[in-house]
Design a protein around this motif. Structure first.
Motif, mmCIF file in Angstrom:
data_model
loop_
_atom_site.group_PDB
_atom_site.id
_atom_site.type_symbol
_atom_site.label_atom_id
_atom_site.label_comp_id
_atom_site.label_asym_id
_atom_site.label_seq_id
_atom_site.Cartn_x
_atom_site.Cartn_y
_atom_site.Cartn_z
ATOM 1 N N THR A 9 18.532 -22.928 -16.026
ATOM 2 C CA THR A 9 18.632 -21.855 -16.996
ATOM 3 C C THR A 9 19.252 -20.637 -16.320
ATOM 4 O O THR A 9 19.338 -20.575 -15.095
ATOM 5 N N ALA A 10 19.642 -19.663 -17.123
ATOM 6 C CA ALA A 10 20.229 -18.443 -16.558
ATOM 7 C C ALA A 10 19.249 -17.754 -15.620
ATOM 8 O O ALA A 10 19.629 -17.282 -14.550
ATOM 9 N N ILE A 11 17.995 -17.734 -16.004
ATOM 10 C CA ILE A 11 17.007 -17.090 -15.140
ATOM 11 C C ILE A 11 16.828 -17.880 -13.845
ATOM 12 O O ILE A 11 16.656 -17.301 -12.779
ATOM 13 N N ALA A 12 16.906 -19.199 -13.923
ATOM 14 C CA ALA A 12 16.790 -20.021 -12.710
ATOM 15 C C ALA A 12 17.951 -19.749 -11.768
ATOM 16 O O ALA A 12 17.772 -19.643 -10.556
ATOM 17 N N VAL A 13 19.133 -19.612 -12.323
ATOM 18 C CA VAL A 13 20.315 -19.320 -11.509
ATOM 19 C C VAL A 13 20.146 -17.962 -10.829
ATOM 20 O O VAL A 13 20.401 -17.815 -9.627
ATOM 21 N N ARG A 14 19.707 -16.960 -11.584
ATOM 22 C CA ARG A 14 19.515 -15.626 -10.997
ATOM 23 C C ARG A 14 18.442 -15.644 -9.922
ATOM 24 O O ARG A 14 18.591 -15.013 -8.883
ATOM 25 N N ARG A 15 17.346 -16.362 -10.162
ATOM 26 C CA ARG A 15 16.259 -16.412 -9.182
ATOM 27 C C ARG A 15 16.689 -17.067 -7.877
ATOM 28 O O ARG A 15 16.136 -16.774 -6.830
ATOM 29 N N ASN A 16 17.655 -17.949 -7.949
ATOM 30 C CA ASN A 16 18.063 -18.688 -6.759
ATOM 31 C C ASN A 16 19.362 -18.184 -6.136
ATOM 32 O O ASN A 16 19.923 -18.844 -5.265
ATOM 33 N N GLU A 34 16.784 -7.730 -10.367
ATOM 34 C CA GLU A 34 15.388 -8.063 -10.071
ATOM 35 C C GLU A 34 14.556 -8.136 -11.350
ATOM 36 O O GLU A 34 13.737 -9.045 -11.506
ATOM 37 N N ALA A 35 14.782 -7.211 -12.269
ATOM 38 C CA ALA A 35 14.053 -7.215 -13.540
ATOM 39 C C ALA A 35 14.362 -8.486 -14.335
ATOM 40 O O ALA A 35 13.488 -9.029 -15.009
ATOM 41 N N SER A 36 15.592 -8.976 -14.232
ATOM 42 C CA SER A 36 15.991 -10.166 -14.996
ATOM 43 C C SER A 36 15.429 -11.464 -14.433
ATOM 44 O O SER A 36 15.571 -12.510 -15.054
ATOM 45 N N THR A 37 14.794 -11.406 -13.275
ATOM 46 C CA THR A 37 14.216 -12.617 -12.683
ATOM 47 C C THR A 37 12.720 -12.735 -12.955
ATOM 48 O O THR A 37 12.095 -13.705 -12.540
ATOM 49 N N LYS A 38 12.170 -11.777 -13.644
ATOM 50 C CA LYS A 38 10.729 -11.778 -13.942
ATOM 51 C C LYS A 38 10.432 -12.650 -15.155
ATOM 52 O O LYS A 38 11.320 -13.060 -15.893
ATOM 53 N N ARG A 39 9.175 -12.901 -15.372
ATOM 54 C CA ARG A 39 8.705 -13.719 -16.496
ATOM 55 C C ARG A 39 9.109 -13.066 -17.818
ATOM 56 O O ARG A 39 8.953 -11.857 -18.003
#
Length: 118
Positions: A9-16, A34-39
């Protein structure tokens, strides 16, 4: 904060994202990343979300010069976040209000046909 993700997902890509890719971000862009990687809002149980949104509403209101947030306003804020902004994190909502209050939000908004923030 790199949390392992199994879904692409987009969030998974950003987190990694590797730290080297983030090094060139400005402090504001880094804060947004950083805010976009939160729950996301949709991932919270309603009871937990209610408490977090109540605190966030009070903080935003205080920053905006509003003395008190009553139960109705907090409930409406929660309802609007759950209906329309469920894919955002509470941190993204907080950053959006901060950017709006400091006049910096426009550069992150989509533009209309005249190049003005929409």
């Amino acid at each position: 904060m790199n949390l392992p993700e199994k879904r692409n997902t987009a969030i998974a890509v950003r987190r990694n994202m590797p730290e080297t890719a983030l090094a060139s971000l400005s402090p504001v862009d880094r804060n947004l990343w950083e805010a976009s990687t939160k729950r996301s809002i949709s991932e919270y149980p309603v009871e937990e979300l209610t408490g977090h949104v109540g605190k966030l509403a009070k903080m935003i209101a205080r920053d905006a010069g509003i003395r008190e947030v009553d139960a109705y306003n907090a409930a409406r804020f929660l309802d609007i976040l759950r209906k329309y902004y469920y894919s955002l994190s509470l941190s993204e909502v907080k950053v959006a209000f901060e950017l709006g209050m400091t006049g910096q939000l426009d550069e992150y908004l989509p533009k209309d046909k005249h190049g003005n923030p929409d």
